[in-house]
Design an enzyme around this catalytic site. Structure first.
Site, short mmCIF file in Angstrom:
data_model
loop_
_atom_site.label_atom_id
_atom_site.label_comp_id
_atom_site.label_asym_id
_atom_site.label_seq_id
_atom_site.Cartn_x
_atom_site.Cartn_y
_atom_site.Cartn_z
N HIS A 1 -0.27 25.43 -76.35
CA HIS A 1 -1.61 25.40 -77.50
C HIS A 1 -2.57 24.27 -77.15
O HIS A 1 -2.64 23.45 -76.40
CB HIS A 1 -0.24 24.54 -78.20
CG HIS A 1 -1.38 24.23 -79.81
ND1 HIS A 1 -2.02 23.97 -80.11
CD2 HIS A 1 -0.72 25.75 -80.65
CE1 HIS A 1 -2.51 24.18 -81.50
NE2 HIS A 1 -1.83 24.87 -81.58
N GLU B 1 -6.21 31.99 -80.40
CA GLU B 1 -6.11 31.09 -81.42
C GLU B 1 -7.43 30.35 -81.38
O GLU B 1 -7.62 29.16 -80.27
CB GLU B 1 -4.93 29.43 -80.81
CG GLU B 1 -3.34 30.07 -81.84
CD GLU B 1 -3.16 28.94 -82.77
OE1 GLU B 1 -1.92 28.89 -83.46
OE2 GLU B 1 -3.07 28.24 -81.81
P1 PGA Z 1 -3.90 26.16 -88.72
O1 PGA Z 1 -2.93 25.56 -87.03
O2 PGA Z 1 -3.61 27.46 -89.47
O3 PGA Z 1 -3.40 24.73 -89.07
O4 PGA Z 1 -5.31 26.58 -88.56
C1 PGA Z 1 -2.50 26.90 -86.24
C2 PGA Z 1 -1.81 26.54 -85.07
O5 PGA Z 1 -2.78 25.52 -84.46
O6 PGA Z 1 -1.17 27.46 -84.41
#
Ligand code: PGA
Length: 281
Positions: free
Chosen positions: A129, A199
């Site tokens: 992540h 992401e």
């Molecule tokens: P968010 O985070 O939906 O709060 O933007 C997503 C993530 O970091 O997996």
């Protein structure tokens, strides 16, 4: 079927978990064939994994009865492993961890191994992540080792990749993500065993969501990278999108070609909102 994964990050403890599960499980009870419609995954702080596993076990015996009926077998006919496998497979929400160590055991204060995660009912683990890459300085090479450790324990890794705002502004986002994938995914894995979550860092927790075209472009590109560099075939849930997903944008994102689901941070903390995201056409 789509995967909708809740990444609670470092939020919620026991009381909030009880409330969340109560709302969520009550809703599931009102939906026919819930588990055939959506693969919901809950990735809570590590301290809650065992607790949630036990809570879900308790509610799983109804499902077991169903399975026994379908199999035409009695309780005594199943081995302990088979029973455990069924109870985990049939639960309305699967459990995932937010990280694991790359070694199986040893002197690594504060860490947890993939083996340990399997003991508390995890089927998934989020790896690489961007928050870990930034705050724990995790490199692509380390993420690749963790992916291997997870796969060795039959956990499904959800490998996060995504560019910064700067990279996107410079038009280097595709090259950046390609490089991240080639270095964060071990060479010898097959397509089917893992999940990639795209992401973009500029979208996480900001309320800014890429356009549907931007997500589609990246999704297609990531599929192409895998087709060219890894063995096996893509499965429907291969690629998730994550970053400021809410019930207001989730449906549209899920309709994008090749998007197999969502990784939801902030919006997943609220059970009602998470249920809305899990309820799509
Ligand atoms: P968010 O985070 O939906 O709060 O933007 C997503 C993530 O970091 O997996």
């Amino acid at each position: 079927m789509k995967i909708i994964a809740a990444n609670w990050k470092m939020n919620h403890c026991f009381d909030e978990t009880d409330e969340w599960l109560e709302v969520f499980l009550k809703h599931v009870g009102t939906v026919d064939n819930w588990s055939k419609k959506v693969e919901a995954v809950l990735c809570p702080p590590a301290i809650l994994l065992d607790y949630i596993d036990s809570e879900l076990m308790e509610g799983s015996f109804d499902f077991l009865e169903e399975v026994m009926k379908q199999d035409g077998r009695e309780f005594e006919d199943y081995s302990a492993e088979e029973l455990n496998e069924i109870l985990i497979r049939e639960r309305p929400i699967k459990i995932g961890a937010q990280d694991c160590h790359d070694e199986r055991k040893g002197s690594f204060t504060g860490n947890m191994s993939a083996t340990m995660l399997t003991k508390v009912g995890c089927q998934y683990v989020i790896l690489g992540h961007s928050e870990r890459r930034t705050h724990q300085l995790e490199s692509d090479a380390l993420v690749a080792k963790k992916v291997k450790a997870a796969l060795d324990q039959k956990l499904i890794p959800i490998i996060c990749v995504g560019e910064s705002k700067e990279m996107r502004d410079q038009g280097k986002h595709l090259a950046f993500v390609k490089n991240q994938i080639l270095n964060s995914v071990p060479q010898d894995v097959t397509f089917e065993t893992l999940i990639i979550a795209y992401e973009p860092i500029w979208s996480i927790g900001t309320g800014i969501v890429p356009s549907l075209e931007q997500i589609a472009e990246m999704s297609e590109y990531i599929h192409q990278i895998f087709a060219e560099n890894f063995a096996g075939n893509s499965k429907e849930q291969f690629m998730l999108y994550g970053g400021s997903v809410t019930s207001l944008n989730s449906q549209k994102i899920l309709k994008i070609d090749n998007i197999g689901g969502l990784l939801v941070g902030g919006a997943s903390l609220d059970a009602e909102e998470f249920i809305k995201i899990c309820t799509f056409e």
